[in-house]
Enzyme design. Sequence first.
Site, PDB file in Angstrom:
ATOM      1  N   ASP A   8       1.034  -1.475  -0.019  1.00  0.00           N
ATOM      2  CA  ASP A   8      -0.015   0.080  -0.556  1.00  0.00           C
ATOM      3  C   ASP A   8       0.628   0.786   0.363  1.00  0.00           C
ATOM      4  O   ASP A   8       2.062   0.632  -0.209  1.00  0.00           O
ATOM      5  CB  ASP A   8      -1.265   0.154   1.233  1.00  0.00           C
ATOM      6  CG  ASP A   8      -0.664  -0.151   2.584  1.00  0.00           C
ATOM      7  OD1 ASP A   8       0.671   0.305   2.507  1.00  0.00           O
ATOM      8  OD2 ASP A   8      -0.983   0.424   3.283  1.00  0.00           O
ATOM      9  N   CYS A  65       3.011  -3.362   3.920  1.00  0.00           N
ATOM     10  CA  CYS A  65       2.196  -2.368   4.668  1.00  0.00           C
ATOM     11  C   CYS A  65       2.766  -1.407   5.524  1.00  0.00           C
ATOM     12  O   CYS A  65       4.040  -1.384   5.611  1.00  0.00           O
ATOM     13  CB  CYS A  65       0.963  -2.894   5.024  1.00  0.00           C
ATOM     14  SG  CYS A  65       0.453  -3.775   6.111  1.00  0.00           S
ATOM     15  N   THR A  67       2.728  -1.711   8.617  1.00  0.00           N
ATOM     16  CA  THR A  67       3.032  -2.746  10.371  1.00  0.00           C
ATOM     17  C   THR A  67       3.049  -4.014   9.363  1.00  0.00           C
ATOM     18  O   THR A  67       3.510  -4.610  10.646  1.00  0.00           O
ATOM     19  CB  THR A  67       1.660  -2.891  11.423  1.00  0.00           C
ATOM     20  OG1 THR A  67       0.738  -3.175  10.398  1.00  0.00           O
ATOM     21  CG2 THR A  67       1.473  -1.100  11.475  1.00  0.00           C
ATOM     22  N   HIS A  98       8.570 -24.508   9.871  1.00  0.00           N
ATOM     23  CA  HIS A  98       7.714 -24.998  10.310  1.00  0.00           C
ATOM     24  C   HIS A  98       6.361 -24.929  10.021  1.00  0.00           C
ATOM     25  O   HIS A  98       4.739 -25.637   9.878  1.00  0.00           O
ATOM     26  CB  HIS A  98       7.778 -24.576  12.304  1.00  0.00           C
ATOM     27  CG  HIS A  98       8.480 -25.048  12.647  1.00  0.00           C
ATOM     28  ND1 HIS A  98       8.330 -24.828  13.939  1.00  0.00           N
ATOM     29  CD2 HIS A  98       9.950 -26.584  12.412  1.00  0.00           C
ATOM     30  CE1 HIS A  98       9.177 -25.930  14.368  1.00  0.00           C
ATOM     31  NE2 HIS A  98      10.434 -26.037  13.088  1.00  0.00           N
ATOM     32  N   HIS A 133       5.084 -31.451  10.756  1.00  0.00           N
ATOM     33  CA  HIS A 133       4.553 -30.615  10.513  1.00  0.00           C
ATOM     34  C   HIS A 133       3.730 -30.390   9.822  1.00  0.00           C
ATOM     35  O   HIS A 133       3.030 -29.490   8.772  1.00  0.00           O
ATOM     36  CB  HIS A 133       6.167 -28.717   9.609  1.00  0.00           C
ATOM     37  CG  HIS A 133       6.526 -29.054  11.089  1.00  0.00           C
ATOM     38  ND1 HIS A 133       6.247 -28.580  12.260  1.00  0.00           N
ATOM     39  CD2 HIS A 133       7.378 -29.246  11.385  1.00  0.00           C
ATOM     40  CE1 HIS A 133       7.634 -28.092  13.074  1.00  0.00           C
ATOM     41  NE2 HIS A 133       8.614 -29.462  12.678  1.00  0.00           N
TER      42      HIS A 133
END
Length: 143
Positions: A8, A65, A67, A98, A133
């Site tokens: 963004d 973005c 965060t 994992h 996993h």
Amino acid sequence: MHIALGADHAGFHLKDSLKRTLDELGVTYEDFGTNTAASVDYPDFAQAVARGVAGGQFERGILVCGTGIGMAIAANKVPGIRSAAIVDTDTAKLSREHNDLNVLTLGARVTPEVRAREIVKVFLATPFEGGRHSQRVNKIEGA
Ligand code: RB5
């Protein structure tokens, strides 16, 4: 490896910087934007990248973005996507080993560029461990 990229307005500068890292690694990519500082809605870019990865056109996706959090939330709504906001190389490595993370998200306002580049390198270089996993990842996917 072919990668889908998106950002963004808060993340497009870092996205551009990460393209140089991908070029150095010989990784090809398609850039879904945005490419200006004009305000946009991060889910639009998260969905474009996530759909491309889920549909098999791209092996992995990278979203940026402010965060990394909004992008991860939005990307995870697309079936088949395993996305997380990653802030260090240790969790970048473990998210591949994992969780078979297929869409990495980064926060341009919280993660320095140099570290973001290192995270991308680890994300792209680290294989999924499989084994125990696999059954856990399959349960996430509802298998
Ligand atoms: C945009 O201001 C900001 O909310 C966005 O980039 C992101 O951080 C959302 O999670």
